[in-house]
Scaffold this motif. Structure first.
Motif, PDB file in Angstrom:
ATOM      1  N   TYR A  20      77.417  32.934  -9.842  1.00  0.00           N
ATOM      2  CA  TYR A  20      76.160  33.294 -10.180  1.00  0.00           C
ATOM      3  C   TYR A  20      74.922  32.654  -9.387  1.00  0.00           C
ATOM      4  CZ  TYR A  20      77.765  35.053 -14.630  1.00  0.00           C
ATOM      5  OH  TYR A  20      78.626  35.947 -15.325  1.00  0.00           O
ATOM      6  N   ALA A  21      75.151  31.363  -8.635  1.00  0.00           N
ATOM      7  CA  ALA A  21      74.394  31.084  -7.510  1.00  0.00           C
ATOM      8  C   ALA A  21      73.878  32.273  -6.747  1.00  0.00           C
ATOM      9  CB  ALA A  21      74.491  29.618  -6.889  1.00  0.00           C
ATOM     10  N   GLY A  22      74.862  32.502  -6.094  1.00  0.00           N
ATOM     11  CA  GLY A  22      74.529  33.863  -5.164  1.00  0.00           C
ATOM     12  C   GLY A  22      73.722  34.857  -5.986  1.00  0.00           C
ATOM     13  N   LEU A  23      74.333  35.416  -7.009  1.00  0.00           N
ATOM     14  CA  LEU A  23      73.905  36.643  -7.826  1.00  0.00           C
ATOM     15  C   LEU A  23      72.429  36.324  -8.029  1.00  0.00           C
ATOM     16  CD1 LEU A  23      74.105  39.280  -9.201  1.00  0.00           C
ATOM     17  CD2 LEU A  23      74.983  38.030 -11.302  1.00  0.00           C
ATOM     18  N   LEU A  24      72.128  35.111  -8.692  1.00  0.00           N
ATOM     19  CA  LEU A  24      70.718  34.825  -9.111  1.00  0.00           C
ATOM     20  C   LEU A  24      69.949  34.449  -7.924  1.00  0.00           C
ATOM     21  CD1 LEU A  24      71.872  33.017 -12.446  1.00  0.00           C
ATOM     22  CD2 LEU A  24      71.026  35.363 -12.044  1.00  0.00           C
ATOM     23  N   TYR A  59      72.642  41.586 -19.487  1.00  0.00           N
ATOM     24  CA  TYR A  59      71.987  42.599 -18.454  1.00  0.00           C
ATOM     25  C   TYR A  59      71.078  41.815 -17.817  1.00  0.00           C
ATOM     26  CZ  TYR A  59      73.842  46.195 -21.349  1.00  0.00           C
ATOM     27  OH  TYR A  59      74.994  47.077 -21.888  1.00  0.00           O
ATOM     28  N   LEU A  60      70.851  41.764 -16.600  1.00  0.00           N
ATOM     29  CA  LEU A  60      69.884  41.080 -15.488  1.00  0.00           C
ATOM     30  C   LEU A  60      68.980  42.413 -14.914  1.00  0.00           C
ATOM     31  CD1 LEU A  60      72.510  38.924 -13.798  1.00  0.00           C
ATOM     32  CD2 LEU A  60      70.827  38.272 -15.578  1.00  0.00           C
ATOM     33  N   ALA A  67      69.718  49.097  -4.128  1.00  0.00           N
ATOM     34  CA  ALA A  67      70.123  48.066  -3.206  1.00  0.00           C
ATOM     35  C   ALA A  67      70.724  46.730  -3.475  1.00  0.00           C
ATOM     36  CB  ALA A  67      68.712  47.569  -2.646  1.00  0.00           C
ATOM     37  N   THR A  68      70.815  46.502  -4.662  1.00  0.00           N
ATOM     38  CA  THR A  68      71.545  45.264  -5.385  1.00  0.00           C
ATOM     39  C   THR A  68      73.062  45.574  -5.296  1.00  0.00           C
ATOM     40  OG1 THR A  68      69.551  44.573  -6.591  1.00  0.00           O
ATOM     41  CG2 THR A  68      71.798  43.652  -7.161  1.00  0.00           C
ATOM     42  N   VAL A  77      82.072  42.135  -4.359  1.00  0.00           N
ATOM     43  CA  VAL A  77      81.940  42.067  -5.741  1.00  0.00           C
ATOM     44  C   VAL A  77      82.540  43.422  -6.325  1.00  0.00           C
ATOM     45  CG1 VAL A  77      80.323  41.927  -7.771  1.00  0.00           C
ATOM     46  CG2 VAL A  77      79.861  40.382  -5.860  1.00  0.00           C
ATOM     47  N   GLU A  78      83.047  43.244  -7.343  1.00  0.00           N
ATOM     48  CA  GLU A  78      83.847  44.631  -8.246  1.00  0.00           C
ATOM     49  C   GLU A  78      82.687  45.251  -8.654  1.00  0.00           C
ATOM     50  OE1 GLU A  78      87.022  45.999 -11.341  1.00  0.00           O
ATOM     51  OE2 GLU A  78      86.756  43.915 -10.828  1.00  0.00           O
ATOM     52  N   ILE A  79      82.809  46.539  -8.286  1.00  0.00           N
ATOM     53  CA  ILE A  79      81.426  47.336  -9.180  1.00  0.00           C
ATOM     54  C   ILE A  79      82.342  48.248  -9.886  1.00  0.00           C
ATOM     55  CG2 ILE A  79      79.928  49.187  -8.634  1.00  0.00           C
ATOM     56  CD1 ILE A  79      79.471  46.586  -7.104  1.00  0.00           C
TER      57      ILE A  79
END
Length: 124
Positions: A20-24, A59-60, A67-68, A77-79
Motif C-alpha cells: 500500500y505504501a507503493g500503491l498510494l 475503489y481508488l 498509465a497506473t 502486481v496482478e491485474i
C-alpha cells in the motif's frame, strides 16, 4: 455525515504495508501491533489494514488508470481486469459531467481486489 474509515483484511501487516505504501505513494500514518493495525490516510479517510478485518472492495481514484495499470504491471502486481470505460457522465450526479469513467482491477499483496478509477474528458 461522512466516511471516516474503511477496513481491509491484511494477514501480513509488513507485506501489506509495503504494497500500500507503493500503491498510494505514501508511508503509513500509524501502526499499532499488537493488536495488528496499520493506518494510511487517503483523501482524508483512514484506510485500516487489519488482520481481523474482512476483505473489502476499495475503489481508488487515480489520474490515469491506463498509465497506473502499466506501472503496476511492470512492478509485478496482478491485474484482474484491464481498463474499461464503464460509464459516460452526462451530468454531475455521480461524477464529473462530460467524462468517461474508466475502471480496472488489481489484486493486493493479501489477495484483496482493488478498483482503480479515472475520468477522461469526452472528445466528440
Amino acid at each position: 455525515m461522512g466516511i471516516i474509515q474503511v477496513a481491509q483484511h491484511a494477514e501480513d501487516l509488513e507485506r501489506a504495508g509495503r504494497f500500500y505504501a507503493g500503491l498510494l505513494g505514501q508511508e503509513p500514518a500509524a501502526k499499532f501491533d499488537p493488536p495488528g493495525l496499520l493506518f494510511f490516510v487517503v483523501g482524508g479517510v483512514r484506510l485500516l489494514l487489519e488482520r481481523g478485518a474482512p476483505s473489502s472492495l476499495i475503489y481508488l481514484a487515480v489520474p490515469d488508470v491506463h498509465a497506473t495499470i502499466e506501472a503496476l504491471r511492470r512492478e509485478g502486481v496482478e491485474i484482474i481486469a484491464e481498463p474499461t470505460a464503464i460509464f459516460r457522465h452526462e451530468d454531475e450526479r455521480i461524477g464529473p459531467a462530460g467524462t468517461d469513467e474508466w475502471m480496472a482491477f488489481i489484486r493486493d499483496s493479501e489477495g484483496n481486489s482493488i478498483g482503480l478509477v479515472s475520468h477522461t474528458p469526452v472528445h466528440l
